[in-house]
Write an enzyme that holds these catalytic residues in place. Structure first.
Site, mmCIF file in Angstrom:
data_model
loop_
_atom_site.group_PDB
_atom_site.id
_atom_site.type_symbol
_atom_site.label_atom_id
_atom_site.label_comp_id
_atom_site.label_asym_id
_atom_site.label_seq_id
_atom_site.Cartn_x
_atom_site.Cartn_y
_atom_site.Cartn_z
ATOM 1 N N GLU A 230 0.883 -1.179 0.000
ATOM 2 C CA GLU A 230 0.000 0.000 0.000
ATOM 3 C C GLU A 230 0.907 1.211 0.000
ATOM 4 O OE1 GLU A 230 -2.981 -0.456 -0.432
ATOM 5 O OE2 GLU A 230 -3.508 -2.379 0.457
ATOM 6 N N CYS A 264 -2.308 9.112 3.199
ATOM 7 C CA CYS A 264 -2.066 8.678 1.819
ATOM 8 C C CYS A 264 -3.207 9.104 0.914
ATOM 9 C CB CYS A 264 -1.846 7.171 1.765
ATOM 10 S SG CYS A 264 -3.162 6.257 2.566
HETATM 11 P P1 NAD Z 1 8.489 5.065 4.313
HETATM 12 O O1 NAD Z 1 8.356 4.270 3.077
HETATM 13 O O2 NAD Z 1 9.677 5.937 4.470
HETATM 14 O O3 NAD Z 1 8.512 4.098 5.594
HETATM 15 C C1 NAD Z 1 7.458 3.201 5.878
HETATM 16 C C2 NAD Z 1 7.989 2.041 6.690
HETATM 17 O O4 NAD Z 1 8.860 1.274 5.868
HETATM 18 C C3 NAD Z 1 8.838 2.434 7.895
HETATM 19 O O5 NAD Z 1 8.599 1.503 8.904
HETATM 20 C C4 NAD Z 1 10.266 2.345 7.369
HETATM 21 O O6 NAD Z 1 11.200 2.101 8.382
HETATM 22 C C5 NAD Z 1 10.159 1.169 6.420
HETATM 23 N N1 NAD Z 1 11.054 1.191 5.256
HETATM 24 C C6 NAD Z 1 11.490 2.266 4.572
HETATM 25 N N2 NAD Z 1 12.241 1.868 3.507
HETATM 26 C C7 NAD Z 1 12.247 0.523 3.531
HETATM 27 C C8 NAD Z 1 12.837 -0.469 2.690
HETATM 28 N N3 NAD Z 1 13.556 -0.117 1.612
HETATM 29 N N4 NAD Z 1 12.653 -1.768 2.991
HETATM 30 C C9 NAD Z 1 11.917 -2.114 4.063
HETATM 31 N N5 NAD Z 1 11.346 -1.229 4.915
HETATM 32 C C10 NAD Z 1 11.485 0.085 4.638
HETATM 33 O O7 NAD Z 1 7.153 5.904 4.482
HETATM 34 P P2 NAD Z 1 6.742 6.905 5.652
HETATM 35 O O8 NAD Z 1 7.414 8.205 5.436
HETATM 36 O O9 NAD Z 1 6.869 6.254 6.966
HETATM 37 O O10 NAD Z 1 5.171 7.046 5.387
HETATM 38 C C11 NAD Z 1 4.650 7.904 4.443
HETATM 39 C C12 NAD Z 1 4.333 7.192 3.150
HETATM 40 O O11 NAD Z 1 3.435 6.103 3.400
HETATM 41 C C13 NAD Z 1 3.588 8.104 2.183
HETATM 42 O O12 NAD Z 1 4.078 7.880 0.873
HETATM 43 C C14 NAD Z 1 2.152 7.636 2.294
HETATM 44 O O13 NAD Z 1 1.349 7.916 1.172
HETATM 45 C C15 NAD Z 1 2.340 6.174 2.504
HETATM 46 N N6 NAD Z 1 1.137 5.577 3.098
HETATM 47 C C16 NAD Z 1 0.358 4.771 2.304
HETATM 48 C C17 NAD Z 1 -0.815 4.240 2.820
HETATM 49 C C18 NAD Z 1 -1.703 3.357 1.976
HETATM 50 O O14 NAD Z 1 -2.521 2.655 2.546
HETATM 51 N N7 NAD Z 1 -1.589 3.359 0.666
HETATM 52 C C19 NAD Z 1 -1.183 4.518 4.142
HETATM 53 C C20 NAD Z 1 -0.367 5.330 4.916
HETATM 54 C C21 NAD Z 1 0.798 5.860 4.372
#
Ligand code: NAD
Length: 461
Positions: A230, A264
């Site tokens: 997601e 999001c």
């Molecule tokens: P992020 O991708 O930086 O981090 C999300 C999670 O993934 C964190 O726990 C982080 O430590 C981990 N992570 C980061 N890179 C990784 C990798 N390469 N491999 C494995 N784990 C990794 O995102 P964020 O800044 O925490 O959250 C914001 C983003 O999340 C926005 O783009 C938002 O749109 C999205 N989001 C999507 C939904 C949805 O349901 N589509 C819901 C909420 C947030």
């Protein structure tokens, strides 16, 4: 990274706690404990699993005030938004505990003329160890959207909360482990590097919510394992000529500014019909002017996020956008940015095509609904869209023409209970046609012959 992760209150920039980051050995250990616990957990009767989840709901009720305060402190949400996370989590428990009763073994019919005494059936079994990696923007309810269906269906779990919401992550772990048998639910802590280790570990399926960049990296690392992604979005609000103006104004402003625009499915841009544009824009500006920092909206999560939002606004201004209200940081401690309304915006600006994740309302006037649809479909994202119209049938028809996973008509950011069927198309994730419970189960087919005669088509030919 240092092996302590610090939790920072984004409203005050104070360190409010720290948690030891997990090592590679901790992750391997968590996965292996989850695997050992899987056999007894999957054989635990469903009624017992439901009972434990209901107990979790009671515990959430008891801890509601504490959890609300913690969410407010760690991610900067206003009280009502923080408390909603607890309520949403409880609603998800009720929903999935009922919905799971609909999942039954299915028989599949064989034509008895050609395949006499043959029966087919499909049953649904848990995956095993589910890995869960989540962001910080809904630090409680978003993990619960997966934890509840995953545990209910008999999976065990290894959960990695965001490094920006480790204290809420720790609290989730504490509450679940007060109720569930040891080893069923395990938590590891850390940043993207720890996330990568979990992705590459011996889990059976991964549920990931986060950015597009991280999603792409996960696809490279996960190998031959099922994964649900997601990812980010750039949702449009389409305000039709026949919209209820006051409802649309309130809905658009809340949809863009709640959680400081860090949802999001935040309304990230608005296309308004030219016939009502002047009045709509005037009322949006009035509504935004009424919002109070720290009460109606919180800060952004971090300095990096503040810098990104600011750079999107500056770039838009440099390319000709006009600020009607807001437009800058709020000059006090904390990562606050003023709720901002921009006009004269265009698709060549980041504010109109990249995910901003901030309290910004860029408004573009369009000549027709078709133009709004064309511009919306141009986006590389396809998470959600909101359509504001007094004609629901027309709203549905417009929704059918837009390539997104979720369509809201005169509504915004309201998930189905438990976040069921949440998801997007295009860059916004791997859209699945299954309910969340089914995403936690895999099919196992049985084909049974109860005759004693050899089959006609077996040897000899
Ligand atoms: P992020 O991708 O930086 O981090 C999300 C999670 O993934 C964190 O726990 C982080 O430590 C981990 N992570 C980061 N890179 C990784 C990798 N390469 N491999 C494995 N784990 C990794 O995102 P964020 O800044 O925490 O959250 C914001 C983003 O999340 C926005 O783009 C938002 O749109 C999205 N989001 C999507 C939904 C949805 O349901 N589509 C819901 C909420 C947030």
């Amino acid at each position: 990274m240092s092996n302590k992760i610090k939790s920072i209150n984004p409203s005050t920039e104070e360190v409010i706690g720290e948690v030891q980051a997990s090592s590679g050995a901790d992750i391997r250990n968590a996965v292996s404990v989850a695997r050992e616990s899987f056999v007894s957990w999957k054989n635990t009767p469903l009624e017992e699993r439901i009972k434990l989840l209901k107990k979790l709901s009671e515990l959430l009720e008891k801890e509601k005030a504490e959890l609300t305060k913690l969410i407010m402190k760690e991610v900067g949400k206003p009280r009502i938004e923080a408390e909603t996370e607890v309520l949403d989590s409880q609603a998800g428990i009720d929903y999935y505990c009922e919905k799971i009763k609909e999942i039954k073994e299915k028989s599949i019919h064989f034509d008895q003329e050609f395949f006499p005494e043959t029966q087919g059936s499909v049953k649904f079994v848990p995956y095993g160890v589910i890995g869960l990696i989540t962001p910080w923007n809904y630090p409680l309810s978003l993990p619960m959207w997966t934890i509840v269906p995953a545990l209910l269906t008999g999976n065990t779990m290894v959960f990695k909360p965001s490094e920006n919401s480790i204290l809420v992550g720790q609290k989730i772990d504490e509450l679940i482990n007060k109720i569930f048998p040891k080893g069923v639910f395990n938590t590891v802590y850390g940043d993207a590097e720890v996330g990568k280790l979990l992705v590459k570990s011996d889990i059976d399926k991964l549920f990931f919510t986060g950015s597009v960049e991280a999603g792409k990296d996960i696809i490279k690392n996960i190998g031959l394992k099922p994964v649900a992604l997601e990812l980010g979005g750039k949702d449009s609000a389409i305000v039709c000529e026949d919209a209820d103006l006051s409802l649309a104004v309130k809905g658009v402003v809340w949809g863009a500014i709640n959680n400081a625009g860090q949802v999001c499915t935040s309304t990230e841009k608005v296309y308004v019909h030219e016939k009502i544009a002047d009045e709509f824009i005037r009322e949006v500006v009035e509504e935004v002017k009424r919002l109070r920092a720290g009460i109606d909206y919180g800060p952004l999560i971090s300095k990096e996020q503040l810098t990104k939002v600011e750079s999107h606004v500056k770039e838009a201004i440099a390319k000709g956008a006009e600020v009607l209200v807001g437009g800058k940081r709020i000059g006090k401690k904390g990562f606050f940015f003023e709720p901002t309304v921009l006009i004269n915006v265009d698709e060549n600006m980041k504010i109109m095509c990249e995910e901003t994740f901030g309290p910004i309302i860029p408004i573009k006037v369009v000549k027709s609904e078709d133009e709004a649809i064309e511009l919306t479909n141009r986006s590389e994202y396809g998470l959600g869209v909101t359509i504001w119209t007094n004609n629901i049938e027309k709203g549905k028809q417009l929704g059918n023409k837009i390539d997104v996973g979720m369509v809201w008509i005169n509504e915004v950011n309201l998930p189905l209970p438990g976040g069921d069927y949440w998801g997007g198309m295009k860059k916004s994730g791997l859209r699945c046609s299954e309910s969340k419970l089914m995403q936690c189960l895999r099919a196992k087919a049985f084909i049974i012959y109860s005759g004693r005669e050899k089959r006609d088509w077996w040897y000899p030919y």
